[in-house]
Design an enzyme around this catalytic site. Structure first.
Site, PDB file in Angstrom:
ATOM      1  N   LYS A 235      -4.450  11.110   4.167  1.00  0.00           N
ATOM      2  CA  LYS A 235      -4.051  10.454   5.365  1.00  0.00           C
ATOM      3  C   LYS A 235      -3.206  11.338   6.241  1.00  0.00           C
ATOM      4  O   LYS A 235      -1.944  11.285   5.796  1.00  0.00           O
ATOM      5  CB  LYS A 235      -3.360   9.127   5.121  1.00  0.00           C
ATOM      6  CG  LYS A 235      -4.388   8.287   4.302  1.00  0.00           C
ATOM      7  CD  LYS A 235      -3.812   7.865   3.269  1.00  0.00           C
ATOM      8  CE  LYS A 235      -4.453   6.962   2.193  1.00  0.00           C
ATOM      9  NZ  LYS A 235      -5.547   6.189   2.334  1.00  0.00           N
TER      10      LYS A 235
ATOM     11  N   ASP B 201      -1.255  19.578  17.773  1.00  0.00           N
ATOM     12  CA  ASP B 201      -0.462  20.769  18.418  1.00  0.00           C
ATOM     13  C   ASP B 201       0.114  21.803  17.303  1.00  0.00           C
ATOM     14  O   ASP B 201       0.997  22.644  17.666  1.00  0.00           O
ATOM     15  CB  ASP B 201       0.317  20.599  19.464  1.00  0.00           C
ATOM     16  CG  ASP B 201      -0.519  20.038  20.753  1.00  0.00           C
ATOM     17  OD1 ASP B 201      -1.589  19.979  20.676  1.00  0.00           O
ATOM     18  OD2 ASP B 201       0.066  19.614  21.712  1.00  0.00           O
TER      19      ASP B 201
ATOM     20  N   HIS C  76      -9.224  11.376   0.345  1.00  0.00           N
ATOM     21  CA  HIS C  76      -8.363  10.310   0.344  1.00  0.00           C
ATOM     22  C   HIS C  76      -7.041  10.624   1.231  1.00  0.00           C
ATOM     23  O   HIS C  76      -6.191   9.472   1.584  1.00  0.00           O
ATOM     24  CB  HIS C  76      -7.972   9.822  -1.040  1.00  0.00           C
ATOM     25  CG  HIS C  76      -7.409   8.525  -1.168  1.00  0.00           C
ATOM     26  ND1 HIS C  76      -6.116   8.268  -1.642  1.00  0.00           N
ATOM     27  CD2 HIS C  76      -7.990   7.387  -0.670  1.00  0.00           C
ATOM     28  CE1 HIS C  76      -5.895   7.045  -1.401  1.00  0.00           C
ATOM     29  NE2 HIS C  76      -6.868   6.351  -0.901  1.00  0.00           N
TER      30      HIS C  76
ATOM     31  N   HIS D  50       0.920  -1.146   0.064  1.00  0.00           N
ATOM     32  CA  HIS D  50       0.040   0.011   0.114  1.00  0.00           C
ATOM     33  C   HIS D  50       0.869   1.156   0.008  1.00  0.00           C
ATOM     34  O   HIS D  50       0.443   2.268  -0.149  1.00  0.00           O
ATOM     35  CB  HIS D  50      -0.797   0.011   1.169  1.00  0.00           C
ATOM     36  CG  HIS D  50      -2.190   0.823   1.142  1.00  0.00           C
ATOM     37  ND1 HIS D  50      -2.277   2.047   2.016  1.00  0.00           N
ATOM     38  CD2 HIS D  50      -3.051   0.824   0.285  1.00  0.00           C
ATOM     39  CE1 HIS D  50      -3.554   2.554   1.594  1.00  0.00           C
ATOM     40  NE2 HIS D  50      -4.027   2.154   0.756  1.00  0.00           N
TER      41      HIS D  50
ATOM     42  N   ASP E  86      17.140   9.725  -8.286  1.00  0.00           N
ATOM     43  CA  ASP E  86      18.619  10.002  -8.220  1.00  0.00           C
ATOM     44  C   ASP E  86      19.097  10.102  -6.782  1.00  0.00           C
ATOM     45  O   ASP E  86      20.072  10.651  -6.162  1.00  0.00           O
ATOM     46  CB  ASP E  86      18.908  11.587  -8.749  1.00  0.00           C
ATOM     47  CG  ASP E  86      18.824  11.560 -10.175  1.00  0.00           C
ATOM     48  OD1 ASP E  86      18.643  10.289 -10.880  1.00  0.00           O
ATOM     49  OD2 ASP E  86      18.669  12.590 -10.717  1.00  0.00           O
TER      50      ASP E  86
ATOM     51  N   LYS F 163       2.994   4.440  -1.225  1.00  0.00           N
ATOM     52  CA  LYS F 163       3.362   5.166  -2.394  1.00  0.00           C
ATOM     53  C   LYS F 163       4.451   6.102  -2.330  1.00  0.00           C
ATOM     54  O   LYS F 163       4.568   6.894  -1.298  1.00  0.00           O
ATOM     55  CB  LYS F 163       2.121   6.421  -2.454  1.00  0.00           C
ATOM     56  CG  LYS F 163       0.759   5.759  -2.848  1.00  0.00           C
ATOM     57  CD  LYS F 163       0.061   5.300  -1.637  1.00  0.00           C
ATOM     58  CE  LYS F 163      -1.469   4.878  -1.902  1.00  0.00           C
ATOM     59  NZ  LYS F 163      -1.924   4.181  -0.716  1.00  0.00           N
TER      60      LYS F 163
END
Length: 487
Positions: free
Chosen positions: A407, A412, A405, A226, A233, A228
């Site tokens: 996350k 604080d 979508h 899952h 380089d 991404k």
């Protein structure tokens, strides 16, 4: 008479054998020491669905990687330990001088990974889809040596085709391009002409955790890669919630609008650690070893209190419960405010109690979720938690129009967690995930400003209206709540 006796004997033996399997499976579930709700849910499945429940448990109930991958994970550990020890020789890129709210998390990371906070990074929050694609394609076009990617979903069409073309051109000019895509999430892409064109151009594409019904005997069937991640380089890296999809062309038949995502673009020493995580994933899947990135050859001079970071990689073969521990530590560290964004809200009991406790000790706790969801089961399972959250003083907001979508967790207005982790059992215990931990007030302000735009486009869930919802909704919510630990 003899036939009747023989039939009764066979029936008794089958019955005894079945109950021995039930007892053995029950003991196996209990001894795994998972959350109580998880254990109870699986035990009910096993008892209510004869035979089928047992098959489902061994196919989906345990996060076993398979013997081959377990051996690879064990083989990699000395190499990764040596790499971390080598990293620690460059003391100028590490710091323990972090903010008070972030200190417990960085102490946890230090004891679990051996690394202090990584200093001297330059990071940028990207929240507009076209801006994300523009920056990514620009970086690909300027790549000179290597590009590594891993994505859960790659969906051809629109701006995703622009990324495909940029990678093909990079490969043609001699840049080594490696791409890992999840077998389930990218099942359509793997069989497209786009995938074929990329391979023909010399891009190495690996289908991760192949979905095959015959594999459940050797590996859990629904394990998901899952993450991404993009590394360019060994200097620039990306992570966040966005897959390689153009929202205008993705899941429009679900009628949830366009997906709303965020990504973090990073350069500096943190990319070294990202490269090590990618190399681990590559070897775990292919059995082939990649050269680990050269330490600090590309790192910019550290800047005091500038973008102090850590990366938390989780999943089978990694430190168990690490992301769960990080989230709990962050929640308990908060003194003023916590803002969550998550498309899927099916928290563990520990996180549920932690956020309610935070609200009850005076911390403003805000959770933003989408009003529309692409998963019917998750939508109704999420609603089963609303009453307890609202009664605990947590503020719930539902994002309008499109599917939120993103996350993220903001503590604080100082500590930010951005990555691929949803607040559900799958992300917390099962998937291969990654989260960037960022201790920086300037970045936190950027995230806070974005979250305010989300809130402006959201409706708060009214406690009074929620309690007056139709009875049939109560019934459906409780039904799907039964499956919550398994989602």
């Amino acid at each position: 008479m003899h036939f009747t006796s023989f039939h009764a004997l066979i029936s008794s033996l089958i019955f005894l054998f079945y109950w021995l399997i039930i007892v053995a499976t029950t003991l196996r579930v209990v001894f795994k020491r998972r959350p109580t709700t998880y254990v109870i849910a699986w035990m009910l499945v096993i008892y209510i669905l004869p035979i089928v429940g047992i098959i489902l448990y061994f196919a989906l109930g345990e996060a076993h990687l398979g013997q081959q991958r377990v051996k690879r994970a064990q083989k990699m550990r000395p190499t990764i330990s040596k790499f971390i020890n080598k990293l620690n020789e460059f003391s100028n890129i590490f710091t323990s001088n972090v903010s008070s709210v972030s200190k417990p998390i960085f102490q946890l990371c230090k004891h679990q990974t051996g690394l202090d906070g990584i200093n001297g990074n330059h990071i940028e929050l990207l929240s507009n889809t076209n801006d994300i694609f523009d920056r990514l394609i620009e970086d690909i076009n300027q790549a000179t040596s290597n590009i590594e990617m891993v994505f859960y979903i790659w969906n051809k069409g629109g701006r995703a085709d622009d990324v495909e073309n940029a990678l093909i051109q990079a490969s043609k000019r001699g840049v080594v391009c490696r791409l890992m895509v999840d077998s389930a999430g990218s099942r359509h892409f793997i069989r497209t002409d786009a995938s074929k064109r990329m391979r023909e151009a010399g891009i190495i594409i690996i289908e991760v955790l192949k979905v095959n019904l015959f594999r459940f005997m050797f590996r859990r069937l629904d394990l998901r890669q899952h993450r991404k991640v993009v590394i360019i380089d060994n200097y620039i890296s990306y992570t966040g919630s966005m897959n390689i999809v153009d929202p205008r062309y993705f899941k429009q038949n679900k009628h949830v609008g366009e997906w709303v995502d965020i990504m973090v673009r990073m350069n500096g020493p943190i990319t070294t650690l990202m490269g090590a995580i990618y190399a681990s994933d590559w070897e775990l899947e292919t059995g082939k070893r990649l050269s680990l990135p050269q330490i600090t050859d590309f790192a910019e001079p550290p800047e005091e209190k500038k973008h102090i970071m850590q990366l938390i990689a989780s999943g089978p073969g990694y430190m168990e419960n690490m992301i769960h521990q990080v989230l709990l530590t962050a929640i308990y560290s908060a003194q003023e405010q916590i803002i969550f964004t998550t498309p899927y809200l099916v928290p563990s009991d520990d996180i549920l109690h932690a956020v309610c406790t935070a609200a009850q000790r005076g911390v403003e706790v805000i959770i933003i979720i989408p009003k529309k969801n692409d998963s019917l089961m998750v939508k109704w399972a999420s609603r089963a938690f609303f009453s307890e959250l609202l009664d605990g003083g947590v503020k719930l907001y539902q994002f309008n129009d499109n599917l939120l979508h993103s996350k993220s967790v903001l503590i604080d207005k100082q500590l930010s967690l951005v990555g691929t982790v949803n607040l559900d059992m799958r992300s917390l215990w099962l998937n291969f995930e990654i989260t960037a931990v960022i201790d920086d007030a300037e970045f936190a302000q950027s995230l806070f400003t974005l979250l305010q735009t989300y809130l402006a486009n959201s409706d708060e869930v009214s406690t009074k209206e929620w309690k007056n919802r139709p009875v049939w909704q109560h019934v459906v919510e409780r039904l799907f709540y039964f499956f919550a630990p398994l989602l």
